[in-house]
Design an enzyme around this catalytic site. Structure first.
Site, short mmCIF file in Angstrom:
data_model
loop_
_atom_site.label_atom_id
_atom_site.label_comp_id
_atom_site.label_asym_id
_atom_site.label_seq_id
_atom_site.Cartn_x
_atom_site.Cartn_y
_atom_site.Cartn_z
CB ALA A 84 -46.85 -15.69 -101.58
CB ALA A 95 -45.63 -22.08 -99.77
CG ASP A 96 -44.18 -19.77 -105.38
OD1 ASP A 96 -43.27 -19.94 -106.20
OD2 ASP A 96 -45.30 -20.28 -105.48
NE ARG A 97 -41.00 -13.91 -100.78
CZ ARG A 97 -39.77 -13.41 -100.86
NH1 ARG A 97 -39.14 -13.01 -99.76
NH2 ARG A 97 -39.16 -13.29 -102.03
CB VAL A 151 -38.43 -16.88 -100.43
CG1 VAL A 151 -38.60 -18.32 -99.97
CG2 VAL A 151 -37.51 -16.12 -99.50
#
Length: 366
Positions: free
Chosen positions: A263, A253-255, A97
């Site tokens: 995610a 975390a990526d999102r 994000v």
């Protein structure tokens, strides 16, 4: 002293080519947004915060060039130029994000704080803001490291997993250190903070198939920093937990979405399930800007699928039987109920209280 994976000075940007690690440490120059897009897409740079930083700095480099100055001689042209560049960069890795978040924050400033400036002033303000993202990320990571270490130590002591003042063994997945951020790291920043306090017993890093970010990158950082570390393959996590070797899990975390679903690199979800089964605390560490309040649940997150060769081949040599179908998602989603707490640069919250951070995020973005 953590690794310097991103270098920026006097309008010049270079990054460590992570495809060559751990065998070679080579810096490559990034002179445009298109070169940044390629580096992000090819995973020469990866990790959600680092992706956002490299995208921002590449845009600063290009905004300073004489060719760009002649193209953006009005506020309308500048806005259109920025929009096109951001859209291109975001398309490189859609699950993370941070690039989209940077885009939205810049356009918010363009329509408010910078709206009364002439185009020259707007360009200068944009460049200064883009350049500030690297230093801001390092400050953010150090705050995450300290807050995460406090929360993790409290949790393992309350559960009786280690005695008061004892050393803690932590397991992490993928790479969340200096190679994935502007410096210090998110989840690996928590580990570094534990080590600085003399409270780290051992850091277990998973191999992180199929791209091996743990074996290639996290192990590289552990060795470079002199941390007590052990590499295990992904299928050893349950055995490590059952044997009592692991006291806590911390990863990135990526999102993160509004209900706390997260995610992260494929394999995270199964580690969360195992941690719950073994009553081991499971922490997610990420900057506030990794939270996407526009999404309600993890089912809305777009999961990137990577080329089949990443799974079928190792070091260019095919190991999988030809003719077999391959499914290679880069990420999975961990439900909020499996997460002990989410550690951000503004504090630690239970996943069902992520919405409480919305006001803080609004203040940051303003």
């Amino acid at each position: 002293m953590s690794l310097e994976a991103i270098r920026y000075a006097n309008g010049e940007l270079s990054i460590i080519d992570q495809l060559l690690l751990p065998h070679q440490t080579v810096y490559i120059r990034i002179a445009s947004c298109e070169e940044a897009w390629s580096a992000i897409k090819r995973m020469q740079v990866r990790g959600a915060p680092a992706i956002g930083i490299v995208g921002s700095l590449a845009m600063a480099v290009e905004l300073k060039s004489p060719d760009t100055l002649s193209q953006v001689d009005s506020s309308a042209k500048l806005s259109a130029w920025l929009g096109a560049k951001w859209d291109r960069l975001v398309s490189a890795r859609p699950t993370a994000v941070n690039l989209q978040d940077s885009r939205e924050r810049m356009f918010r400033l363009l329509s408010t704080d910078w709206s009364a400036m002439d185009v020259a002033g707007q360009r200068l303000a944009a460049v200064e803001w883009l350049e500030s993202q690297l230093e801001q990320d390092v400050r953010s990571c150090r705050a995450i490291g300290e807050a995460g270490a406090n929360a993790l130590l409290q949790s393992v002591e309350e559960r009786g997993l280690v005695p008061p003042g004892g050393q803690v063994n932590v397991l992490t997945h993928c790479n969340t250190g200096s190679l994935a951020t502007g410096g210090y790291g998110t989840a690996l920043g928590v580990v570094r903070s534990l080590h600085n306090r003399g409270r780290l017993g051992r850091i277990f890093c998973t191999e992180t198939r199929p791209y091996n970010q743990g074996a290639r990158l996290t192990a590289y950082e552990i060795v470079a920093d002199g941390l007590p570390g052990t590499l295990i393959c992904d299928s050893m996590v349950a055995a490590a937990m059952a044997s009592g070797r692991v006291h806590a899990v911390v990863l990135g975390a990526d999102r993160i979405v509004s209900n706390g679903d997260t995610a992260n690199k494929i394999g995270t979800y199964q580690i969360a399930v195992l941690a719950r089964h073994h009553s081991i605390p499971f922490f997610v560490a990420a900057p506030l800007t990794s939270i996407d309040f526009s999404m309600r649940t993890g089912s809305e997150i777009v999961i990137e699928e990577r080329p089949s060769d990443e799974l079928a081949c190792v070091a260019g040599q095919r190991i999988a039987c030809r003719g077999i179908d391959i499914w290679n998602p880069a990420f999975d989603v961990t439900p909020a109920e499996l997460i002990t707490a989410i550690v951000t640069d503004t504090g630690v919250v239970p996943p069902n209280n992520v919405a409480a951070l919305a006001k803080k995020l609004g203040a940051e973005q303003g």
